[in-house]
Write a protein that holds these residues in place. Structure first.
Motif, PDB file in Angstrom:
ATOM      1  N   LEU A 169       1.125  47.920  -9.048  1.00  0.00           N
ATOM      2  CA  LEU A 169       1.123  46.790  -8.107  1.00  0.00           C
ATOM      3  C   LEU A 169       2.491  46.604  -7.477  1.00  0.00           C
ATOM      4  N   HIS A 170       3.519  46.697  -8.291  1.00  0.00           N
ATOM      5  CA  HIS A 170       4.882  46.554  -7.772  1.00  0.00           C
ATOM      6  C   HIS A 170       5.202  47.652  -6.774  1.00  0.00           C
ATOM      7  N   ARG A 171       4.827  48.882  -7.093  1.00  0.00           N
ATOM      8  CA  ARG A 171       5.092  50.007  -6.183  1.00  0.00           C
ATOM      9  C   ARG A 171       4.345  49.857  -4.871  1.00  0.00           C
ATOM     10  N   VAL A 172       3.062  49.490  -4.938  1.00  0.00           N
ATOM     11  CA  VAL A 172       2.241  49.407  -3.725  1.00  0.00           C
ATOM     12  C   VAL A 172       2.663  48.211  -2.868  1.00  0.00           C
ATOM     13  N   LEU A 173       2.903  47.070  -3.482  1.00  0.00           N
ATOM     14  CA  LEU A 173       3.256  45.870  -2.714  1.00  0.00           C
ATOM     15  C   LEU A 173       4.710  45.874  -2.252  1.00  0.00           C
ATOM     16  N   GLY A 174       5.587  46.483  -3.011  1.00  0.00           N
ATOM     17  CA  GLY A 174       6.996  46.544  -2.629  1.00  0.00           C
ATOM     18  C   GLY A 174       7.569  45.178  -2.319  1.00  0.00           C
ATOM     19  N   LYS A 175       8.166  45.054  -1.152  1.00  0.00           N
ATOM     20  CA  LYS A 175       8.809  43.785  -0.772  1.00  0.00           C
ATOM     21  C   LYS A 175       7.805  42.663  -0.534  1.00  0.00           C
ATOM     22  N   ASP A 176       6.520  42.984  -0.388  1.00  0.00           N
ATOM     23  CA  ASP A 176       5.488  41.965  -0.201  1.00  0.00           C
ATOM     24  C   ASP A 176       4.995  41.364  -1.518  1.00  0.00           C
ATOM     25  N   LEU A 177       5.522  41.818  -2.639  1.00  0.00           N
ATOM     26  CA  LEU A 177       5.079  41.338  -3.941  1.00  0.00           C
ATOM     27  C   LEU A 177       5.158  39.813  -4.038  1.00  0.00           C
ATOM     28  N   ASP A 178       6.216  39.232  -3.512  1.00  0.00           N
ATOM     29  CA  ASP A 178       6.395  37.782  -3.599  1.00  0.00           C
ATOM     30  C   ASP A 178       5.375  37.000  -2.768  1.00  0.00           C
ATOM     31  N   ARG A 179       4.679  37.668  -1.884  1.00  0.00           N
ATOM     32  CA  ARG A 179       3.679  36.998  -1.055  1.00  0.00           C
ATOM     33  C   ARG A 179       2.339  36.853  -1.770  1.00  0.00           C
ATOM     34  N   TYR A 180       2.229  37.409  -2.977  1.00  0.00           N
ATOM     35  CA  TYR A 180       0.986  37.379  -3.741  1.00  0.00           C
ATOM     36  C   TYR A 180       1.207  36.696  -5.086  1.00  0.00           C
TER      37      TYR A 180
ATOM     38  N   LYS B  56      -3.992  54.519  -5.171  1.00  0.00           N
ATOM     39  CA  LYS B  56      -4.243  54.916  -3.781  1.00  0.00           C
ATOM     40  C   LYS B  56      -5.465  54.252  -3.155  1.00  0.00           C
ATOM     41  N   GLU B  57      -6.432  53.821  -3.982  1.00  0.00           N
ATOM     42  CA  GLU B  57      -7.668  53.260  -3.430  1.00  0.00           C
ATOM     43  C   GLU B  57      -7.947  51.828  -3.871  1.00  0.00           C
ATOM     44  N   VAL B  58      -7.889  51.574  -5.170  1.00  0.00           N
ATOM     45  CA  VAL B  58      -8.290  50.266  -5.680  1.00  0.00           C
ATOM     46  C   VAL B  58      -7.296  49.174  -5.289  1.00  0.00           C
ATOM     47  N   ILE B  59      -6.025  49.377  -5.580  1.00  0.00           N
ATOM     48  CA  ILE B  59      -5.029  48.344  -5.264  1.00  0.00           C
ATOM     49  C   ILE B  59      -4.947  48.088  -3.763  1.00  0.00           C
ATOM     50  N   PRO B  60      -4.899  49.110  -2.908  1.00  0.00           N
ATOM     51  CA  PRO B  60      -4.912  48.814  -1.466  1.00  0.00           C
ATOM     52  C   PRO B  60      -6.149  48.022  -1.034  1.00  0.00           C
ATOM     53  N   PHE B  61      -7.308  48.306  -1.633  1.00  0.00           N
ATOM     54  CA  PHE B  61      -8.519  47.545  -1.328  1.00  0.00           C
ATOM     55  C   PHE B  61      -8.347  46.079  -1.724  1.00  0.00           C
ATOM     56  N   LEU B  62      -7.799  45.829  -2.923  1.00  0.00           N
ATOM     57  CA  LEU B  62      -7.578  44.458  -3.369  1.00  0.00           C
ATOM     58  C   LEU B  62      -6.614  43.725  -2.443  1.00  0.00           C
ATOM     59  N   ILE B  63      -5.557  44.403  -2.046  1.00  0.00           N
ATOM     60  CA  ILE B  63      -4.566  43.796  -1.148  1.00  0.00           C
ATOM     61  C   ILE B  63      -5.210  43.460   0.192  1.00  0.00           C
ATOM     62  N   LYS B  64      -5.948  44.402   0.734  1.00  0.00           N
ATOM     63  CA  LYS B  64      -6.606  44.177   2.032  1.00  0.00           C
ATOM     64  C   LYS B  64      -7.602  43.029   1.947  1.00  0.00           C
TER      65      LYS B  64
ATOM     66  N   ASP C 217      -5.945  38.094   4.221  1.00  0.00           N
ATOM     67  CA  ASP C 217      -6.224  36.994   5.136  1.00  0.00           C
ATOM     68  C   ASP C 217      -6.459  35.670   4.422  1.00  0.00           C
ATOM     69  N   SER C 218      -6.386  35.658   3.116  1.00  0.00           N
ATOM     70  CA  SER C 218      -6.632  34.439   2.346  1.00  0.00           C
ATOM     71  C   SER C 218      -5.435  33.503   2.413  1.00  0.00           C
ATOM     72  N   LEU C 219      -5.710  32.206   2.306  1.00  0.00           N
ATOM     73  CA  LEU C 219      -4.617  31.231   2.236  1.00  0.00           C
ATOM     74  C   LEU C 219      -3.804  31.451   0.971  1.00  0.00           C
ATOM     75  N   ILE C 220      -4.508  31.641  -0.135  1.00  0.00           N
ATOM     76  CA  ILE C 220      -3.841  31.927  -1.405  1.00  0.00           C
ATOM     77  C   ILE C 220      -4.082  33.390  -1.708  1.00  0.00           C
ATOM     78  N   ARG C 221      -3.038  34.145  -1.626  1.00  0.00           N
ATOM     79  CA  ARG C 221      -3.151  35.580  -1.873  1.00  0.00           C
ATOM     80  C   ARG C 221      -2.939  35.839  -3.354  1.00  0.00           C
ATOM     81  N   SER C 222      -4.028  35.945  -4.060  1.00  0.00           N
ATOM     82  CA  SER C 222      -3.913  36.182  -5.499  1.00  0.00           C
ATOM     83  C   SER C 222      -4.665  37.453  -5.864  1.00  0.00           C
ATOM     84  N   ILE C 223      -4.129  38.133  -6.847  1.00  0.00           N
ATOM     85  CA  ILE C 223      -4.775  39.311  -7.420  1.00  0.00           C
ATOM     86  C   ILE C 223      -4.772  39.099  -8.926  1.00  0.00           C
ATOM     87  N   ARG C 224      -5.980  39.078  -9.498  1.00  0.00           N
ATOM     88  CA  ARG C 224      -6.144  38.832 -10.930  1.00  0.00           C
ATOM     89  C   ARG C 224      -6.780  40.053 -11.585  1.00  0.00           C
TER      90      ARG C 224
END
Length: 158
Positions: free
Chosen positions: A53-64, A15-23, A27-34
């Motif tokens: 990560l899969h649950r939070v990103l849903g259909k946007d998973l492929d964008r990261y 609810k807090e950490v993953i949304p923060f990482l996504i946010k 705006d980055s050119l390369i959207r990576s989460i490590r």
């Protein structure tokens, strides 16, 4: 070991950490989460993070570009983690919907879906003698910290 050990911790991560990482990456050119899970043992924590990560990103998973690395010193544990096959008792904190979406039931065991297994890597690493210089957005070392104990002087020992 179990999936989502200490569920309240994983709720905060979801609810807090993953949304923060996504946010912070949106705006980055390369959207990576490590993410690095140190002392990952047989992989339950690593796969729990992949599920979140899969649950939070849903259909946007492929964008990261997602990279979740689990390290441990024990080769046998790492081999079990790579296979991603677990008995029912390890899934005690996993609801039915999550089991259906992320696991394949095989006789008396459950195997992590290929989709999640493709999100993660496991490798041997000795935290005491081998430096780890990669950059990560999140480092989780809960499985390591449980082996430390506080001494009367306030110092922490292994």
């Amino acid at each position: 070991m179990s999936f989502f050990r200490n569920p309240e911790t994983f709720r905060v991560i979801e609810k807090e950490v993953i949304p923060f990482l996504i946010k912070s990456r949106s705006d980055s050119l390369i959207r990576s989460i490590r993410i690095w899970s140190a002392g990952c043992a047989t992989g339950e924590e690593v796969y729990s993070l992949a599920i979140l990560l899969h649950r939070v990103l849903g259909k946007d998973l492929d964008r990261y570009r997602i990279s979740i690395i689990g390290t441990d010193i024990d080769n046998l544990s790492l081999e079990k983690a790579r296979k991603g096959i677990y008995r029912e008792n390890v899934l005690k904190n996993v609801d039915i919907s999550t089991k259906e979406n992320y696991f394949v039931k095989r006789d008396e065991t459950y195997q992590i879906s290929d989709q999640l297994r493709n999100m993660v890597r496991f490798k041997r690493h000795d935290m005491i003698s081998e430096p780890y210089t990669d950059r990560f957005d999140l480092i989780i070392c809960r499985n390591v910290i449980i082996y430390f104990k506080k001494r009367n002087s306030g110092a922490v020992t292994a």
